[in-house]
Scaffold this active site. Sequence first.
Site, mmCIF file in Angstrom:
data_model
loop_
_atom_site.group_PDB
_atom_site.id
_atom_site.type_symbol
_atom_site.label_atom_id
_atom_site.label_comp_id
_atom_site.label_asym_id
_atom_site.label_seq_id
_atom_site.Cartn_x
_atom_site.Cartn_y
_atom_site.Cartn_z
ATOM 1 N N THR A 294 42.689 43.747 33.993
ATOM 2 C CA THR A 294 42.839 42.569 33.135
ATOM 3 C C THR A 294 44.106 41.796 33.503
ATOM 4 O O THR A 294 44.115 40.565 33.532
ATOM 5 C CB THR A 294 42.846 43.019 31.655
ATOM 6 O OG1 THR A 294 41.549 43.549 31.372
ATOM 7 C CG2 THR A 294 43.151 41.879 30.714
ATOM 8 N N GLU A 295 45.146 42.556 33.828
ATOM 9 C CA GLU A 295 46.415 41.932 34.188
ATOM 10 C C GLU A 295 46.259 41.011 35.410
ATOM 11 O O GLU A 295 46.674 39.849 35.401
ATOM 12 C CB GLU A 295 47.381 43.081 34.497
ATOM 13 C CG GLU A 295 48.792 42.712 34.767
ATOM 14 C CD GLU A 295 49.523 43.918 35.379
ATOM 15 O OE1 GLU A 295 49.038 45.062 35.284
ATOM 16 O OE2 GLU A 295 50.589 43.664 35.969
ATOM 17 N N GLU B 251 35.349 40.708 36.114
ATOM 18 C CA GLU B 251 34.921 42.003 35.561
ATOM 19 C C GLU B 251 36.180 42.842 35.466
ATOM 20 O O GLU B 251 36.726 43.263 36.483
ATOM 21 C CB GLU B 251 33.902 42.682 36.491
ATOM 22 C CG GLU B 251 32.608 41.931 36.676
ATOM 23 C CD GLU B 251 31.762 41.899 35.424
ATOM 24 O OE1 GLU B 251 32.082 42.586 34.435
ATOM 25 O OE2 GLU B 251 30.764 41.157 35.429
ATOM 26 N N CYS C 75 35.357 51.552 35.113
ATOM 27 C CA CYS C 75 35.627 50.549 34.077
ATOM 28 C C CYS C 75 34.781 50.771 32.821
ATOM 29 O O CYS C 75 35.174 50.409 31.724
ATOM 30 C CB CYS C 75 35.371 49.160 34.632
ATOM 31 S SG CYS C 75 33.723 49.001 35.315
ATOM 32 N N GLU D 264 43.979 51.093 28.487
ATOM 33 C CA GLU D 264 43.105 51.629 29.533
ATOM 34 C C GLU D 264 43.931 52.524 30.455
ATOM 35 O O GLU D 264 44.910 52.079 31.042
ATOM 36 C CB GLU D 264 42.480 50.497 30.354
ATOM 37 C CG GLU D 264 41.535 51.052 31.400
ATOM 38 C CD GLU D 264 40.963 50.005 32.340
ATOM 39 O OE1 GLU D 264 41.757 49.234 32.912
ATOM 40 O OE2 GLU D 264 39.733 49.961 32.498
HETATM 41 P P1 NAP Z 1 43.736 45.574 40.422
HETATM 42 O O1 NAP Z 1 45.091 46.087 40.656
HETATM 43 O O2 NAP Z 1 43.542 44.495 39.456
HETATM 44 O O3 NAP Z 1 43.177 45.163 41.850
HETATM 45 C C1 NAP Z 1 41.910 44.637 42.067
HETATM 46 C C2 NAP Z 1 41.928 43.794 43.309
HETATM 47 O O4 NAP Z 1 42.755 42.656 43.084
HETATM 48 C C3 NAP Z 1 42.503 44.501 44.524
HETATM 49 O O5 NAP Z 1 41.808 44.078 45.664
HETATM 50 C C4 NAP Z 1 43.926 43.998 44.519
HETATM 51 O O6 NAP Z 1 44.590 44.104 45.748
HETATM 52 C C5 NAP Z 1 43.730 42.563 44.103
HETATM 53 N N1 NAP Z 1 44.934 41.911 43.605
HETATM 54 C C6 NAP Z 1 46.077 42.477 43.114
HETATM 55 N N2 NAP Z 1 46.951 41.514 42.757
HETATM 56 C C7 NAP Z 1 46.373 40.324 43.030
HETATM 57 C C8 NAP Z 1 46.772 38.968 42.882
HETATM 58 N N3 NAP Z 1 47.961 38.641 42.378
HETATM 59 N N4 NAP Z 1 45.912 38.000 43.257
HETATM 60 C C9 NAP Z 1 44.697 38.317 43.759
HETATM 61 N N5 NAP Z 1 44.274 39.570 43.927
HETATM 62 C C10 NAP Z 1 45.094 40.576 43.565
HETATM 63 O O7 NAP Z 1 42.763 46.723 39.966
HETATM 64 P P2 NAP Z 1 42.641 48.143 40.591
HETATM 65 O O8 NAP Z 1 43.871 48.902 40.243
HETATM 66 O O9 NAP Z 1 42.268 48.040 42.020
HETATM 67 O O10 NAP Z 1 41.348 48.697 39.811
HETATM 68 C C11 NAP Z 1 41.411 49.194 38.539
HETATM 69 C C12 NAP Z 1 41.028 48.169 37.503
HETATM 70 O O11 NAP Z 1 39.788 47.564 37.804
HETATM 71 C C13 NAP Z 1 40.850 48.763 36.141
HETATM 72 O O12 NAP Z 1 41.479 47.982 35.170
HETATM 73 C C14 NAP Z 1 39.353 48.747 35.919
HETATM 74 O O13 NAP Z 1 38.939 48.749 34.599
HETATM 75 C C15 NAP Z 1 38.960 47.548 36.652
HETATM 76 N N6 NAP Z 1 37.542 47.621 37.041
HETATM 77 C C16 NAP Z 1 36.653 46.835 36.381
HETATM 78 C C17 NAP Z 1 35.319 46.888 36.690
HETATM 79 C C18 NAP Z 1 34.313 46.030 35.979
HETATM 80 O O14 NAP Z 1 33.240 45.843 36.522
HETATM 81 N N7 NAP Z 1 34.582 45.506 34.821
HETATM 82 C C19 NAP Z 1 34.884 47.743 37.687
HETATM 83 C C20 NAP Z 1 35.828 48.536 38.336
HETATM 84 C C21 NAP Z 1 37.159 48.448 37.999
HETATM 85 P P3 NAP Z 1 45.462 45.430 46.042
HETATM 86 O O15 NAP Z 1 44.477 46.444 46.408
HETATM 87 O O16 NAP Z 1 46.376 45.101 47.138
HETATM 88 O O17 NAP Z 1 46.204 45.770 44.789
#
Ligand code: NAP
Length: 502
Positions: free
Chosen positions: A253-254, A273, A307, A404
């Site tokens: 979400t962040e 998502e 998620c 979360e």
């Molecule tokens: P994340 O830190 O938000 O990263 C997701 C993607 O965004 C990664 O490819 C990340 O790159 C990229 N990213 C990070 N900072 C960014 C920015 N400033 N601008 C554009 N892209 C950026 O999430 P995560 O830690 O990988 O995954 C966990 C989260 O995903 C959990 O909150 C989970 O609930 C959520 N999730 C949601 C779903 C759904 O369908 N609702 C499914 C799966 C997961 P980096 O890899 O370099 O950080």
Amino acid sequence: MSAAAQNLTASPAARAFLARDHRLLIGGQWVPSASGETIDVFDPATEGHLAKVSGGGKEDIDRAVQAARRAFRGEWSKLTSYERTKLIWKLADELEANLALASELETLDNGMPLMVAQYSIASFGCDFLRYYAGWATKITGDTIPVSPGGVRNGESLTYTRREPIGVVGAIIPWNAPLIMATLKLGPALAAGCTVVLKPAEQTPLTALFLGELVKRVGFPDGVINIVPGLGESAGAALAAHPDVDKIAFTGSTEVGKKIISAAAGNLKRVTLELGGKSPMVVFPDADLERVIPGVTRGAFFLQGQNCMAGTRLFVHQDIFDRVVSRVGDMANKFRIGPGLSPDSDLGPLISAEQRERVMTYVASGRKSGAELVCGGEAMPGRGFFVKPTLFSKTNMDMQIAREEIFGPVLCAQSFGDSDLQAVADEANKSIYGLSGSVWTRDISVAHRMAGLIDAGQVSINCHAAVDPAIPFGGNKQSGWGREFGREGLDPYLKTKATTVIY
Ligand code: NAP
Ligand code: MG
């Protein structure tokens, strides 16, 4: 036991893939990143180094977007919808033909048990692509019987057509990397869009493997571009790029909020998502033989790095102690180990950072007075393993119940004979609204409760039922828009109304 200790080694095919020079796929060519930067990829089960991958930045994203734009205007736009269907279907077939290697790479990169990788890639990867392959030929507009400008009936014609939105930036997380890639590609390609895909920095390998299949299948150059890189550089550049028409983002979400700000520059469309803290609500008449395995797996599937994970268990007071103790017993019996071992039910968390994060929440749970039923420990030795953890006697004022965690931590609390609305109010005390489940044999209670839970998806007597045809997405801070099903195609299309006055 660590993978090294078990002497689990990757297959020759996987080792050959890992040893390759991993570049970016831009305009149909494998190219090094402009900066020469690389990303090191590690196996979360052994902490061993797996591969070095080119790390894209702003310049590479810009080249990839240009390639995607050229492809969008060029050959791709000339293909018939049948030709798009055939190409997407062929990609699914190619993925299926390479299921063993794709799954092994996914397990090495992400840590998930091999069987989970195989099952999820076959059903959500291949079948998801096939589902959307079928949609390519079914995108239609309307004719609208109006007489604009006061012309007489029969003297004008208005119709709409649904056009591809253009260049899509897809940004995905590490928890189910290959599936996430196919979830973005399927509808985008069916709609006629072109894509720049940025996988998560921890798990770029299967996206790159998919890139090889994309080339083998014969997609025109530039239709699918794959640029691993860091979120703050490659991800941010893609979200802000003035020539990207839409961002499809899955992640936290962040970061979702950052995507919205970055997208404001050219008002590109955004679907998000995001996170979840999904409730599982168990009524006293529920069939416990289904409830116990259902909620335990609902909580700990993918080590809770899911998620849709059911992370808040609400149980009627009459059966609370029984349910909590049986869930604890089942969680204790999960075999934890490297995903490559056929004996592992649960694998490692993705990283040391994620393990620390989970353990900080466990400490917070203990401090807040919740009762630890099982788990609560990281495992010694190599690999980022954490035991499935169940806290009882939690309440919605506790940090572990509100935030979360994205790890194997389940919070249980009881409810009494209050009305359904009061139970739902408690279940809805969350900034998230992604998923939820209701467990009862009473169909009226089941459907009334399903209606009261504020989530994009509610399952009855199961948790997180997923299918390519079932719309999926979140309410509140769990996201914007829906993926999957017919609705999942809409964000990749724009409507043009055309009127002729004869
Ligand atoms: P994340 O830190 O938000 O990263 C997701 C993607 O965004 C990664 O490819 C990340 O790159 C990229 N990213 C990070 N900072 C960014 C920015 N400033 N601008 C554009 N892209 C950026 O999430 P995560 O830690 O990988 O995954 C966990 C989260 O995903 C959990 O909150 C989970 O609930 C959520 N999730 C949601 C779903 C759904 O369908 N609702 C499914 C799966 C997961 P980096 O890899 O370099 O950080
Ligand atoms: Mg991250």
